[in-house]
Design an enzyme around this catalytic site. Structure first.
Site, short mmCIF file in Angstrom:
data_model
loop_
_atom_site.label_atom_id
_atom_site.label_comp_id
_atom_site.label_asym_id
_atom_site.label_seq_id
_atom_site.Cartn_x
_atom_site.Cartn_y
_atom_site.Cartn_z
N LYS A 16 56.38 -33.80 7.99
CA LYS A 16 57.70 -33.17 7.88
C LYS A 16 58.55 -33.89 6.83
O LYS A 16 59.17 -33.25 5.98
CB LYS A 16 58.44 -33.19 9.23
CG LYS A 16 57.69 -32.47 10.34
CD LYS A 16 58.48 -32.46 11.65
CE LYS A 16 58.73 -33.83 12.26
NZ LYS A 16 57.52 -34.53 12.71
N ARG A 87 63.91 -30.41 19.13
CA ARG A 87 62.74 -31.02 19.76
C ARG A 87 62.56 -30.59 21.20
O ARG A 87 61.62 -31.01 21.85
CB ARG A 87 62.92 -32.53 19.74
CG ARG A 87 62.22 -33.20 18.60
CD ARG A 87 62.55 -34.68 18.69
NE ARG A 87 61.46 -35.49 18.29
CZ ARG A 87 61.27 -35.88 17.03
NH1 ARG A 87 62.06 -35.48 16.06
NH2 ARG A 87 60.27 -36.66 16.75
N ARG A 121 51.02 -45.43 8.28
CA ARG A 121 52.20 -45.13 7.45
C ARG A 121 52.94 -46.41 7.10
O ARG A 121 53.08 -47.32 7.90
CB ARG A 121 53.14 -44.19 8.20
CG ARG A 121 54.49 -44.07 7.47
CD ARG A 121 55.36 -42.99 8.01
NE ARG A 121 55.55 -43.08 9.44
CZ ARG A 121 56.06 -42.11 10.17
NH1 ARG A 121 56.43 -40.98 9.60
NH2 ARG A 121 56.21 -42.25 11.45
N ARG A 154 57.24 -48.72 10.64
CA ARG A 154 58.27 -48.34 11.62
C ARG A 154 57.96 -48.94 12.98
O ARG A 154 56.81 -49.03 13.37
CB ARG A 154 58.32 -46.80 11.72
CG ARG A 154 59.46 -46.19 10.93
CD ARG A 154 59.35 -44.71 10.79
NE ARG A 154 59.28 -43.97 12.07
CZ ARG A 154 59.34 -42.65 12.15
NH1 ARG A 154 59.48 -41.92 11.05
NH2 ARG A 154 59.27 -42.05 13.31
N ARG A 165 54.74 -40.68 21.84
CA ARG A 165 55.45 -39.67 21.04
C ARG A 165 54.69 -38.35 21.03
O ARG A 165 55.29 -37.27 21.09
CB ARG A 165 55.66 -40.18 19.61
CG ARG A 165 56.74 -41.26 19.53
CD ARG A 165 56.65 -42.08 18.26
NE ARG A 165 56.79 -41.28 17.06
CZ ARG A 165 56.38 -41.67 15.85
NH1 ARG A 165 55.77 -42.84 15.70
NH2 ARG A 165 56.57 -40.90 14.81
P1 AP5 Z 1 55.46 -38.07 7.45
O1 AP5 Z 1 55.84 -37.15 6.34
O2 AP5 Z 1 56.18 -39.34 7.57
O3 AP5 Z 1 55.42 -37.27 8.85
P2 AP5 Z 1 56.60 -36.79 9.80
O4 AP5 Z 1 56.19 -35.45 10.31
O5 AP5 Z 1 57.92 -36.91 9.12
O6 AP5 Z 1 56.42 -37.85 10.97
P3 AP5 Z 1 57.52 -38.65 11.77
O7 AP5 Z 1 56.80 -39.78 12.43
O8 AP5 Z 1 58.69 -38.99 10.94
O9 AP5 Z 1 57.90 -37.60 12.84
P4 AP5 Z 1 58.58 -37.82 14.18
O10 AP5 Z 1 58.98 -36.45 14.49
O11 AP5 Z 1 57.77 -38.53 15.20
O12 AP5 Z 1 59.72 -38.92 13.88
P5 AP5 Z 1 61.27 -38.81 13.68
O13 AP5 Z 1 61.65 -39.81 12.69
O14 AP5 Z 1 61.67 -37.40 13.47
O15 AP5 Z 1 53.90 -38.37 7.29
C1 AP5 Z 1 53.25 -39.30 8.16
C2 AP5 Z 1 52.22 -40.13 7.37
O16 AP5 Z 1 51.17 -39.29 6.94
C3 AP5 Z 1 52.79 -40.81 6.10
O17 AP5 Z 1 52.19 -42.06 5.95
C4 AP5 Z 1 52.37 -39.85 4.99
O18 AP5 Z 1 52.21 -40.53 3.76
C5 AP5 Z 1 51.07 -39.28 5.51
N1 AP5 Z 1 50.85 -37.87 5.12
C6 AP5 Z 1 51.79 -36.89 5.01
N2 AP5 Z 1 51.20 -35.72 4.66
C7 AP5 Z 1 49.87 -35.97 4.58
C8 AP5 Z 1 48.74 -35.15 4.28
N3 AP5 Z 1 48.87 -33.84 3.98
N4 AP5 Z 1 47.51 -35.73 4.30
C9 AP5 Z 1 47.38 -37.06 4.59
N5 AP5 Z 1 48.41 -37.88 4.87
C10 AP5 Z 1 49.65 -37.34 4.87
O19 AP5 Z 1 61.81 -39.23 15.13
C11 AP5 Z 1 61.66 -40.56 15.58
C12 AP5 Z 1 62.33 -40.72 16.95
O20 AP5 Z 1 63.72 -40.42 16.86
C13 AP5 Z 1 61.82 -39.81 18.07
O21 AP5 Z 1 60.67 -40.33 18.68
C14 AP5 Z 1 63.03 -39.79 19.00
O22 AP5 Z 1 63.11 -40.97 19.76
C15 AP5 Z 1 64.19 -39.75 18.03
N6 AP5 Z 1 64.59 -38.39 17.68
C16 AP5 Z 1 64.51 -37.82 16.44
N7 AP5 Z 1 64.94 -36.55 16.47
C17 AP5 Z 1 65.31 -36.29 17.73
C18 AP5 Z 1 65.80 -35.14 18.41
N8 AP5 Z 1 66.01 -33.98 17.78
N9 AP5 Z 1 66.05 -35.23 19.74
C19 AP5 Z 1 65.86 -36.37 20.42
N10 AP5 Z 1 65.38 -37.50 19.84
C20 AP5 Z 1 65.10 -37.46 18.52
MG MG Z 2 59.68 -38.04 9.46
#
Ligand code: AP5
Ligand code: MG
Ligand code: ZN
Length: 210
Positions: A16, A87, A121, A154, A165
């Protein structure tokens, strides 16, 4: 024409953040991401405690906290790409009330692949750019290609927290995907391709939608 309003859904590690950066660059919209906003305010006191306690356990931060972040950011934005929100169903209903979307895209990736992506990552401590030790390595180990900053892991990318997660995603966020699918609004993109191939398909979906 006003700028596009795009929602990118997908499990943790689906790409994402990676694809949202492409959207920002191509369409000049704001990147609204609750994960980054919460990470920048991990020790903010709220009536529910700090975001840190939830995030380090892999649990969701309470709805009122994230709803407020998203509402303020949407009010400030012309177009946007929304990443990491909604979410759960109650967040999806809240979002419905405050804005209309041009596209809801799902990055589809299998669970096994997600664990490898997340534990490998690395993110830039200064500019937030994303890398992966195997799939998207920086030119120099530990150093950001974009700004020369230090690459770190992270806190929630340990194997144990990643598994939690993914469980939270299955339980809370899969119903959000089903909700948009039932409404006939969901466009699926094969997120297991290379990042460039994913971007080609996602851009096609955006062009179809706007
Ligand atoms: P990346 O692009 O970083 O993936 P992502 O989908 O952004 O993953 P996140 O871990 O950021 O998602 P998340 O939803 O768990 O975390 P968030 O920060 O939103 O890619 C991942 C890796 O793969 C990278 O190394 C990249 O280089 C590689 N990659 C990418 N594309 C690729 C491909 N095509 N092929 C191979 N490799 C690839 O949330 C974190 C925390 O915040 C949550 O757990 C929660 O506690 C809180 N939170 C956030 N939003 C909310 C909400 N709405 N409600 C409640 N709590 C929330
Ligand atoms: Mg992300
Ligand atoms: Zn950087």
């Amino acid at each position: 024409m006003s700028q596009p309003k795009i929602l990118v859904l997908g499990p943790p590690g689906a790409g994402k953040g990676t694809q949202s950066s492409n959207i920002v660059e191509a369409y000049d919209v704001d990147h609204i991401t609750t994960g980054d906003a919460l990470r920048a305010n991990k020790d903010m006191e709220t009536e529910y405690g700090t975001p840190r306690s939830f995030m380090e356990a892999g649990e969701l931060v309470p709805d009122p906290v994230v709803n407020e972040i998203v509402k303020a950011a949407i009010e400030d934005a012309d177009g946007f790409v929304l990443d990491g929100y909604p979410r759960n169903l109650s967040q999806a209903e809240y979002l419905d009330d405050i804005t209309d979307l041009d596209l809801v895209a799902l990055l589809d990736v299998d669970r096994e692949e997600l664990v490898d992506r997340l534990t490998g990552r690395r993110v830039c401590d200064d500019c937030g750019a994303n890398f992966h030790v195997d799939f998207a390595p920086p030119e120099e180990e530990g150093v950001c290609d974009e700004c020369g900053g230090e690459l770190i892991q992270r806190d929630d990318d340990t194997e144990e927290t990643v598994k939690e997660r993914l469980n939270v995603f299955e339980e809370n966020t899969q119903p959000v995907i089903d909700y948009y699918e039932d409404e006939g609004e969901l466009v699926r993109v094969d997120g297991e391709q290379s990042p460039d191939e994913v971007w080609d398909d996602l851009q096609d979906a955006i062009e179809d939608a706007i």
